[in-house]
Enzyme design. Structure first.
Site, short mmCIF file in Angstrom:
data_model
loop_
_atom_site.label_atom_id
_atom_site.label_comp_id
_atom_site.label_asym_id
_atom_site.label_seq_id
_atom_site.Cartn_x
_atom_site.Cartn_y
_atom_site.Cartn_z
N HIS A 17 30.41 4.58 42.80
CA HIS A 17 30.68 3.26 42.19
C HIS A 17 30.94 2.22 43.28
CE1 HIS A 17 32.41 5.65 38.59
NE2 HIS A 17 31.28 5.12 38.18
N LYS A 41 33.22 8.83 25.22
CA LYS A 41 34.13 9.48 26.18
C LYS A 41 35.57 9.20 25.83
CE LYS A 41 30.87 8.82 29.99
NZ LYS A 41 30.63 8.05 31.23
N ARG A 90 21.26 6.92 39.04
CA ARG A 90 21.16 8.13 39.88
C ARG A 90 19.82 8.79 39.57
NH1 ARG A 90 26.84 10.24 37.92
NH2 ARG A 90 25.74 9.49 36.09
N SER A 128 32.03 10.68 37.79
CA SER A 128 33.47 10.72 37.51
C SER A 128 33.84 12.03 36.82
CB SER A 128 33.86 9.55 36.60
OG SER A 128 33.69 8.34 37.27
O1 PNS Z 1 30.60 4.48 33.05
P1 PNS Z 1 29.95 4.51 31.69
O2 PNS Z 1 30.72 5.41 30.73
O3 PNS Z 1 28.48 4.82 31.74
O4 PNS Z 1 30.08 3.00 31.14
C1 PNS Z 1 29.58 2.67 29.87
C2 PNS Z 1 30.00 1.26 29.48
C3 PNS Z 1 31.51 1.13 29.44
C4 PNS Z 1 29.42 0.27 30.48
C5 PNS Z 1 29.35 1.01 28.08
O5 PNS Z 1 29.76 2.01 27.20
C6 PNS Z 1 29.69 -0.36 27.52
O6 PNS Z 1 29.04 -1.33 27.86
N1 PNS Z 1 30.73 -0.41 26.67
C7 PNS Z 1 31.16 -1.64 26.02
C8 PNS Z 1 30.79 -1.62 24.54
C9 PNS Z 1 29.35 -2.02 24.35
O7 PNS Z 1 28.93 -3.13 24.66
N2 PNS Z 1 28.57 -1.09 23.81
C10 PNS Z 1 27.17 -1.32 23.53
C11 PNS Z 1 26.30 -0.80 24.64
S1 PNS Z 1 24.65 -0.83 24.02
#
Ligand code: PNS
Length: 168
Positions: A17, A41, A90, A128
């Site tokens: 990150h 998660k 990745r 993570s």
């Molecule tokens: O590190 P991650 O778990 O891949 O991050 C995912 C994250 C937090 C970026 C994604 O779940 C997100 O954007 N969450 C906010 C809610 C949202 O907008 N969801 C719609 C995504 S299409």
């Protein structure tokens, strides 16, 4: 100002990150690291705790700030005056889910662009969840998370029960 959002769960932030944040900060005038909720998660630490760890390790970047993001990424981006989200990619396994999120986010906010930065080869194996698993068994996280938070990650993520079971 040309603002980009670097969103994620960051549970915890890894050196992978950090590399994406550093490279984003060289491309954009300001980068907001957004600590969000991924409904798939269950984070080990609260968003505030994860944000505090990120602040500790990004302080040296003058154009990077850290925020807790509640709700949708597109709404957060609008509030921050950002039209760009930067994500690290990745291996090919990241692509499908990132492609879906990028398309959905553009449906919700048509002016919104998702920019992908390819992870450095040496970080392609790092996640993570791998850090959490190693730390939960009391394993060594040196080189996987930034040095400044190595001890604290080791302490916060250790699963005492798992360690006790292994000893028993
Ligand atoms: O590190 P991650 O778990 O891949 O991050 C995912 C994250 C937090 C970026 C994604 O779940 C997100 O954007 N969450 C906010 C809610 C949202 O907008 N969801 C719609 C995504 S299409």
């Amino acid at each position: 100002m040309n603002v980009a959002i670097c969103p994620g769960s960051f549970d915890p932030i890894t050196v992978g990150h950090m590399d994406i944040i550093r490279r984003s900060s060289a491309l954009y005038e300001h980068v907001v690291v957004a600590v969000g909720a991924n409904l798939k998660k269950k984070p080990r630490l609260s968003a505030e705790e994860r944000a505090r760890l990120i602040e500790k390790v990004t302080g040296r970047f003058a154009n990077v700030s850290v925020e807790v993001m509640e709700g949708l990424l597109v709404n957060f981006a609008r509030e921050q005056g950002a039209r760009v989200v930067v994500k690290g990619l990745r291996a090919g396994s990241d692509f499908e889910s990132e492609f879906q999120q990028a398309q959905l986010n553009r449906t919700l906010y048509p002016e919104f662009e998702t920019v992908f930065i390819m992870a450095a080869a040496e970080h392609s194996f790092l996640s993570s969840s791998a850090v959490r698993e190693i730390a939960s068994y009391g394993g060594e996280v040196r080189g996987l998370v930034p040095d400044e938070i190595q001890e604290i990650v080791h302490r916060l993520y250790v699963d005492e029960q798992a360690v006790a079971n292994d000893k028993g």
